[in-house]
Write a protein that holds these residues in place. Structure first.
Motif, PDB file in Angstrom:
ATOM      1  N   PRO A 132     -11.956 -22.955 -36.365  1.00  0.00           N
ATOM      2  CA  PRO A 132     -10.854 -22.381 -35.282  1.00  0.00           C
ATOM      3  C   PRO A 132     -11.573 -21.936 -34.066  1.00  0.00           C
ATOM      4  O   PRO A 132     -12.278 -21.213 -34.137  1.00  0.00           O
ATOM      5  N   GLN A 133     -10.522 -22.285 -33.004  1.00  0.00           N
ATOM      6  CA  GLN A 133     -10.901 -21.577 -31.549  1.00  0.00           C
ATOM      7  C   GLN A 133     -10.147 -20.270 -31.518  1.00  0.00           C
ATOM      8  O   GLN A 133      -9.017 -20.468 -31.629  1.00  0.00           O
ATOM      9  N   ASN A 134     -10.779 -19.173 -31.565  1.00  0.00           N
ATOM     10  CA  ASN A 134      -9.882 -18.090 -31.586  1.00  0.00           C
ATOM     11  C   ASN A 134     -10.251 -17.191 -30.122  1.00  0.00           C
ATOM     12  O   ASN A 134     -11.411 -17.197 -29.936  1.00  0.00           O
ATOM     13  N   HIS A 135      -9.195 -16.709 -29.418  1.00  0.00           N
ATOM     14  CA  HIS A 135      -9.348 -16.039 -27.978  1.00  0.00           C
ATOM     15  C   HIS A 135      -8.614 -14.808 -28.213  1.00  0.00           C
ATOM     16  O   HIS A 135      -7.340 -14.746 -28.647  1.00  0.00           O
ATOM     17  N   TYR A 136      -9.237 -13.800 -27.667  1.00  0.00           N
ATOM     18  CA  TYR A 136      -8.561 -12.588 -27.618  1.00  0.00           C
ATOM     19  C   TYR A 136      -8.773 -11.854 -26.300  1.00  0.00           C
ATOM     20  O   TYR A 136      -9.742 -11.989 -25.643  1.00  0.00           O
ATOM     21  N   PHE A 137      -7.490 -11.384 -25.857  1.00  0.00           N
ATOM     22  CA  PHE A 137      -7.157 -10.894 -24.465  1.00  0.00           C
ATOM     23  C   PHE A 137      -6.694  -9.515 -24.686  1.00  0.00           C
ATOM     24  O   PHE A 137      -6.036  -8.969 -25.378  1.00  0.00           O
ATOM     25  N   GLY A 138      -7.159  -8.484 -23.817  1.00  0.00           N
ATOM     26  CA  GLY A 138      -6.536  -7.061 -23.706  1.00  0.00           C
ATOM     27  C   GLY A 138      -7.300  -6.450 -24.912  1.00  0.00           C
ATOM     28  O   GLY A 138      -8.314  -6.486 -25.157  1.00  0.00           O
ATOM     29  N   ARG A 139      -6.356  -5.633 -25.480  1.00  0.00           N
ATOM     30  CA  ARG A 139      -6.594  -4.966 -26.731  1.00  0.00           C
ATOM     31  C   ARG A 139      -6.675  -5.788 -27.993  1.00  0.00           C
ATOM     32  O   ARG A 139      -6.955  -5.219 -29.021  1.00  0.00           O
ATOM     33  N   ALA A 140      -6.470  -6.929 -28.020  1.00  0.00           N
ATOM     34  CA  ALA A 140      -6.240  -7.735 -29.251  1.00  0.00           C
ATOM     35  C   ALA A 140      -7.909  -8.143 -29.543  1.00  0.00           C
ATOM     36  O   ALA A 140      -8.748  -8.178 -28.781  1.00  0.00           O
ATOM     37  N   LYS A 141      -8.241  -8.186 -30.935  1.00  0.00           N
ATOM     38  CA  LYS A 141      -9.506  -8.446 -31.158  1.00  0.00           C
ATOM     39  C   LYS A 141      -9.332  -9.061 -32.645  1.00  0.00           C
ATOM     40  O   LYS A 141      -8.341  -9.139 -33.354  1.00  0.00           O
ATOM     41  N   VAL A 183       0.724  -8.395 -19.915  1.00  0.00           N
ATOM     42  CA  VAL A 183       0.403  -8.577 -21.575  1.00  0.00           C
ATOM     43  C   VAL A 183      -0.661  -7.890 -21.834  1.00  0.00           C
ATOM     44  O   VAL A 183      -1.832  -8.188 -21.430  1.00  0.00           O
ATOM     45  N   THR A 184      -0.672  -6.730 -22.679  1.00  0.00           N
ATOM     46  CA  THR A 184      -1.814  -5.795 -22.837  1.00  0.00           C
ATOM     47  C   THR A 184      -2.602  -6.312 -23.843  1.00  0.00           C
ATOM     48  O   THR A 184      -3.736  -5.953 -24.199  1.00  0.00           O
ATOM     49  N   ALA A 185      -1.924  -7.135 -24.987  1.00  0.00           N
ATOM     50  CA  ALA A 185      -2.972  -7.555 -26.010  1.00  0.00           C
ATOM     51  C   ALA A 185      -2.499  -9.031 -26.397  1.00  0.00           C
ATOM     52  O   ALA A 185      -0.858  -9.353 -26.344  1.00  0.00           O
ATOM     53  N   LEU A 186      -3.058 -10.124 -26.432  1.00  0.00           N
ATOM     54  CA  LEU A 186      -2.822 -11.353 -26.629  1.00  0.00           C
ATOM     55  C   LEU A 186      -3.787 -12.013 -27.664  1.00  0.00           C
ATOM     56  O   LEU A 186      -5.361 -11.967 -27.464  1.00  0.00           O
ATOM     57  N   SER A 187      -3.493 -12.734 -28.646  1.00  0.00           N
ATOM     58  CA  SER A 187      -4.177 -13.442 -29.518  1.00  0.00           C
ATOM     59  C   SER A 187      -4.019 -14.958 -29.707  1.00  0.00           C
ATOM     60  O   SER A 187      -2.835 -15.194 -30.009  1.00  0.00           O
ATOM     61  N   VAL A 188      -4.980 -15.692 -29.525  1.00  0.00           N
ATOM     62  CA  VAL A 188      -4.572 -17.316 -29.428  1.00  0.00           C
ATOM     63  C   VAL A 188      -5.525 -17.939 -30.399  1.00  0.00           C
ATOM     64  O   VAL A 188      -6.692 -17.765 -30.455  1.00  0.00           O
ATOM     65  N   THR A 189      -5.061 -18.756 -31.328  1.00  0.00           N
ATOM     66  CA  THR A 189      -5.777 -19.553 -32.237  1.00  0.00           C
ATOM     67  C   THR A 189      -5.430 -21.024 -32.061  1.00  0.00           C
ATOM     68  O   THR A 189      -4.217 -21.323 -32.118  1.00  0.00           O
ATOM     69  N   VAL A 190      -6.327 -21.788 -31.743  1.00  0.00           N
ATOM     70  CA  VAL A 190      -6.375 -23.523 -31.810  1.00  0.00           C
ATOM     71  C   VAL A 190      -7.121 -24.119 -33.313  1.00  0.00           C
ATOM     72  O   VAL A 190      -8.251 -23.701 -33.279  1.00  0.00           O
ATOM     73  N   LEU A 191      -6.434 -24.897 -33.830  1.00  0.00           N
ATOM     74  CA  LEU A 191      -7.120 -25.255 -35.150  1.00  0.00           C
ATOM     75  C   LEU A 191      -6.614 -26.626 -35.222  1.00  0.00           C
ATOM     76  O   LEU A 191      -5.648 -27.219 -35.111  1.00  0.00           O
ATOM     77  N   GLU A 192      -7.743 -27.450 -35.231  1.00  0.00           N
ATOM     78  CA  GLU A 192      -7.597 -29.116 -35.340  1.00  0.00           C
ATOM     79  C   GLU A 192      -8.364 -29.545 -36.464  1.00  0.00           C
ATOM     80  O   GLU A 192      -9.634 -29.088 -36.647  1.00  0.00           O
ATOM     81  N   ALA A 193      -7.631 -30.386 -37.257  1.00  0.00           N
ATOM     82  CA  ALA A 193      -8.264 -30.785 -38.667  1.00  0.00           C
ATOM     83  C   ALA A 193      -9.069 -29.724 -39.371  1.00  0.00           C
ATOM     84  O   ALA A 193      -8.805 -28.677 -39.767  1.00  0.00           O
ATOM     85  N   ASP A 194     -10.386 -30.325 -39.556  1.00  0.00           N
ATOM     86  CA  ASP A 194     -11.306 -29.382 -40.249  1.00  0.00           C
ATOM     87  C   ASP A 194     -12.267 -28.716 -39.676  1.00  0.00           C
ATOM     88  O   ASP A 194     -13.118 -28.139 -39.873  1.00  0.00           O
TER      89      ASP A 194
END
Length: 392
Positions: free
Chosen positions: A75-84, A61-72
């Motif tokens: 956000p936890q943002n994670h970028y992998f490969g070409r994602a930004k 997987v050459t680009a992956l973007s993950v966000t975890v958001l809890e209550a207020d």
């Protein structure tokens, strides 16, 4: 479908059978580590990015973007490969939840009931002239996949193609393997249909005289502050700077709905409501959180009654036992019949996407997980990430 299209489609099936075999063979590539989901569930928070990065690399997987958001919380943002950060990807069928919200807001403004026959309000296509179109068609049916409409999904068009009108893709699609939309299913029964969402899109455009991306900007994306999202299909980086486009990478794989190799590129989708939203994991998480908060009584650009309606089961799906569809979202109930999880997956040419969320409860805060990948192998990875991170 006309007789000549049927004949040519049959001939194509014969010609493509060996290629389909090659596509099946391509499935025996890298697969998800069976222990990955449990490893992610058990990992310390600081170890999560390393685990995801390693598995994304393993799967190609050459680009992956993950966000975890809890209550207020931030956000936890994670970028992998070409994602930004600020890198747009197509969210595919995750578009349906956003589109349903836009259409429901418009219906409320126009005083159109969800159970009103809207065929007479559509002027670009004579819906009654389509096969099976002589029966009432309602927004409730279209947005819950219960109208019996055809076209479960769409392959898109090469990015430099002329952008077809919404009416064209419903009434007169140009390619030999496509056919005019029909209502050949049973009204009231669940039948997943991107075609139904395309009709709802046409209703919105015909009743306002505006294109769907403009309506979405005015009614939802702008008011919610979703500055990293658009339904526009002509995504030119000079026009969206400082945002960028993260293209998809996928080989030729007929069994996965990819009929041409894509390298850092994408298809365009005139079926915007069904599959045409560009977004980031962070921006999409903002929408999901707003939807859940509105359903809990915290109105924003999404009225509470609309959010509640979207999260109300309309029809049991055929995807897995006990799963229902609301408007634009899948709903999984708990043992008491309450909604435990809200989710949806997406698959465009190259892109694989998922969001999962749990509503707030007395014991747990609201949590949202969004995972966007640019490679077909991201599908299983998204599922494992969503399942593991939702309940941490």
């Amino acid at each position: 479908m006309s007789k000549w299209k049927i004949v040519i489609a049959g001939l194509l099936a014969i010609v493509l059978l060996p290629a389909a075999g090659l596509g099946i063979a391509s499935l025996f590539g890298p697969s998800l580590d069976p222990a990955f989901e449990q490893k992610l569930t058990d990992a310390e928070r600081e170890g999560i990015p390393e685990l995801i990065a390693a598995e994304a690399k393993n799967l190609g997987v050459t680009a992956l973007s993950v966000t975890v958001l809890e209550a207020d919380r931030e956000p936890q943002n994670h970028y992998f490969g070409r994602a930004k950060q600020g890198g747009l990807m197509q969210v595919a069928s995750l578009s349906k939840a956003v589109a349903a919200t836009v259409i429901l807001i418009l219906a409320e403004q126009r005083g159109v009931s969800l159970d009103q026959d809207i065929r007479g309000q559509i002027t670009s296509v004579d819906i009654a002239s389509l096969e099976g179109g002589n029966r009432p068609v309602t927004l409730r049916q279209l947005l819950s996949h219960t109208t019996g409409a055809s076209q479960s999904g769409y392959p898109g068009y090469p990015r430099n193609s002329a952008l077809l009108s919404t009416a064209d893709v419903i009434d007169a699609p140009p390619r030999i393997f496509e056919s005019q939309l029909t209502f050949d299913g049973i009204p009231g029964e669940f039948r997943y249909s991107g075609g139904g969402y395309t009709i709802a899109q046409l209703w919105a455009e015909d009743t306002t005289g505006q294109n769907f991306e403009t309506l979405a900007d005015e009614l939802l994306l702008g008011p919610l502050g979703m500055t990293q999202s658009t339904f526009a299909q002509r995504t030119i980086e000079a026009d969206i700077a400082p945002l960028t486009v993260v293209g998809a990478d996928s080989g030729f794989a007929p069994t996965q709905g990819i009929f041409s190799a894509i390298e850092n590129s994408w298809h365009i989708y005139p079926e915007k409501a069904a599959a045409g939203l560009w977004s980031t994991s962070e921006d999409y998480a903002r929408f999901v959180a707003a939807l859940l908060d509105a359903a809990a009584g915290e109105e924003s650009a999404i009225p509470t009654e609309i959010a509640k309606a979207m999260l109300t089961p309309e029809a049991e799906t055929d995807f897995m036992p006990g799963t229902h569809y609301g408007f634009g979202v899948m709903l999984s109930p708990d043992g008491n019949g309450d909604i435990a999880n809200v989710w949806h997956t997406g698959a465009n040419a190259g892109y694989r996407t998922l969001f999962m969320t749990r509503p707030a409860s007395p014991k747990k805060p609201r949590r949202v997980v969004v995972s966007l990948g640019n490679t077909a192998n991201a599908a299983d990875l998204n599922r494992a990430i969503g399942t593991a991170l939702l309940e941490r």
